[in-house]
Design a protein around this motif. Structure first.
Motif, short mmCIF file in Angstrom:
data_model
loop_
_atom_site.label_atom_id
_atom_site.label_comp_id
_atom_site.label_asym_id
_atom_site.label_seq_id
_atom_site.Cartn_x
_atom_site.Cartn_y
_atom_site.Cartn_z
N GLU A 108 0.83 -1.20 0.00
CA GLU A 108 0.00 0.00 0.00
C GLU A 108 0.87 1.24 0.00
N TRP A 109 0.26 2.35 -0.38
CA TRP A 109 0.92 3.64 -0.44
C TRP A 109 0.00 4.68 0.15
N GLY A 110 0.57 5.75 0.66
CA GLY A 110 -0.25 6.88 1.06
C GLY A 110 -0.52 7.02 2.55
N ARG A 111 -0.14 6.06 3.35
CA ARG A 111 -0.31 6.22 4.81
C ARG A 111 1.08 6.39 5.40
N THR A 112 1.19 7.25 6.38
CA THR A 112 2.48 7.46 7.02
C THR A 112 2.84 6.25 7.88
N LYS A 113 4.11 6.14 8.18
CA LYS A 113 4.59 5.06 9.05
C LYS A 113 3.91 5.14 10.41
N GLU A 114 3.73 6.33 10.93
CA GLU A 114 3.11 6.50 12.24
C GLU A 114 1.65 6.01 12.23
N VAL A 115 0.93 6.32 11.18
CA VAL A 115 -0.47 5.88 11.07
C VAL A 115 -0.53 4.36 10.96
N LEU A 116 0.35 3.78 10.13
CA LEU A 116 0.38 2.32 9.99
C LEU A 116 0.70 1.64 11.31
N LEU A 117 1.74 2.12 11.98
CA LEU A 117 2.13 1.51 13.26
C LEU A 117 1.04 1.65 14.31
N SER A 118 0.39 2.79 14.35
CA SER A 118 -0.69 2.99 15.30
C SER A 118 -1.83 1.99 15.06
N SER A 119 -2.17 1.81 13.79
CA SER A 119 -3.22 0.85 13.43
C SER A 119 -2.82 -0.57 13.78
N LEU A 120 -1.57 -0.92 13.49
CA LEU A 120 -1.08 -2.27 13.79
C LEU A 120 -0.99 -2.52 15.30
N LEU A 121 -0.51 -1.53 16.03
CA LEU A 121 -0.42 -1.70 17.49
C LEU A 121 -1.80 -1.88 18.11
N GLN A 122 -2.78 -1.21 17.55
CA GLN A 122 -4.15 -1.38 18.03
C GLN A 122 -4.67 -2.78 17.69
N GLY A 123 -4.43 -3.22 16.45
CA GLY A 123 -4.92 -4.52 16.01
C GLY A 123 -4.17 -5.70 16.61
N LEU A 124 -2.84 -5.60 16.68
CA LEU A 124 -2.03 -6.71 17.20
C LEU A 124 -1.91 -6.66 18.72
N GLN A 125 -2.24 -5.53 19.31
CA GLN A 125 -2.33 -5.34 20.76
C GLN A 125 -1.01 -5.51 21.51
N ARG A 126 0.10 -5.22 20.83
CA ARG A 126 1.38 -5.20 21.54
C ARG A 126 2.46 -4.62 20.64
N GLU A 127 3.56 -4.25 21.26
CA GLU A 127 4.71 -3.70 20.54
C GLU A 127 5.37 -4.80 19.71
N PRO A 128 6.09 -4.43 18.65
CA PRO A 128 6.77 -5.46 17.85
C PRO A 128 7.89 -6.14 18.64
N ASP A 129 8.16 -7.39 18.27
CA ASP A 129 9.26 -8.14 18.89
C ASP A 129 10.61 -7.66 18.37
N GLN A 130 10.63 -7.17 17.13
CA GLN A 130 11.85 -6.67 16.53
C GLN A 130 11.52 -5.38 15.78
N ALA A 131 12.46 -4.45 15.76
CA ALA A 131 12.35 -3.24 14.95
C ALA A 131 13.77 -2.87 14.53
N TYR A 132 13.97 -2.70 13.22
CA TYR A 132 15.30 -2.39 12.72
C TYR A 132 15.20 -1.72 11.35
N ALA A 133 16.30 -1.15 10.89
CA ALA A 133 16.38 -0.52 9.58
C ALA A 133 17.17 -1.44 8.65
N GLU A 134 16.74 -1.48 7.38
CA GLU A 134 17.39 -2.36 6.40
C GLU A 134 17.26 -1.73 5.01
N ASP A 135 18.35 -1.24 4.45
CA ASP A 135 18.40 -0.70 3.09
C ASP A 135 17.29 0.32 2.80
N GLY A 136 17.10 1.29 3.68
CA GLY A 136 16.10 2.33 3.46
C GLY A 136 14.69 1.97 3.91
#
Length: 172
Positions: A92-120
């Motif tokens: 998908e395109w057009g949603r900010t990272k913050e909006v996506l993460l907020s939606s996912l955190l609400q749906g998955l009901q917890r913080e990610p197990d891993q978060a990292y940067a990889e090639d942009g």
């Protein structure tokens, strides 16, 4: 009497059409592990690509409404391994990272197990072994493109998910 028969046949046709169409497919929570032959009785899954043991399908039938359709027009692909539903991939395109993460955190009901940067890309991974799935989000910080995948863990263990050094998200 003629009106009764006409109304009876109209109702019978309406119910038979509804039964024939079946329930809308749940694109967000599909039945992982299900056989493609069982899911594709209406021909709504259209195969467009194969790579190793994985076949990729578009779904072109009726689907259940979800919040994602209110904010974007996602591209959703279903991966089948050995004929069984293995993963759901969304671009998908057009949603900010913050909006996506907020939606996912609400749906998955917890913080990610891993978060990292990889090639942009910003990458976030949630593991749910008790529910047999893994969820992974990749967000391109420069373009705003998001790719996410929900794996069925039992099939993930059976399948070599890193063909030619690339994961399903990278290859897709």
């Amino acid at each position: 009497m003629k009106k009764f028969i006409l109304v009876f046949w109209a109702i019978a046709i309406m119910f038979s059409t509804t039964a024939f169409c079946g329930e809308p497919f749940d694109t967000m929570y599909p039945p992982f592990g299900a056989d493609i032959r069982d899911l594709n009785t209406q021909g709504y899954f259209v195969k467009y690509r194969s790579s190793g043991d994985v076949d990729y399908y578009n779904y072109i039938g009726p689907c259940k409404p979800h919040r994602i359709y209110e904010t974007t027009a996602p591209l959703i692909v279903f991966a089948f391994a050995k004929g069984r539903l293995y993963a759901r991939i969304i671009r998908e395109w057009g949603r900010t990272k913050e909006v996506l993460l907020s939606s996912l955190l609400q749906g998955l009901q917890r913080e990610p197990d891993q978060a990292y940067a990889e090639d942009g890309w910003s990458v976030y991974v949630w593991d749910f072994p008790e529910r047999d799935f893994r969820y992974k989000l990749k967000y391109n910080d420069a373009t705003g493109e998001a790719k996410s995948i929900r794996y069925h863990l039992p099939l993930h263990r059976e399948l070599d998910a890193r063909k030619n050094g690339k994961s399903l998200l990278e290859a897709w």
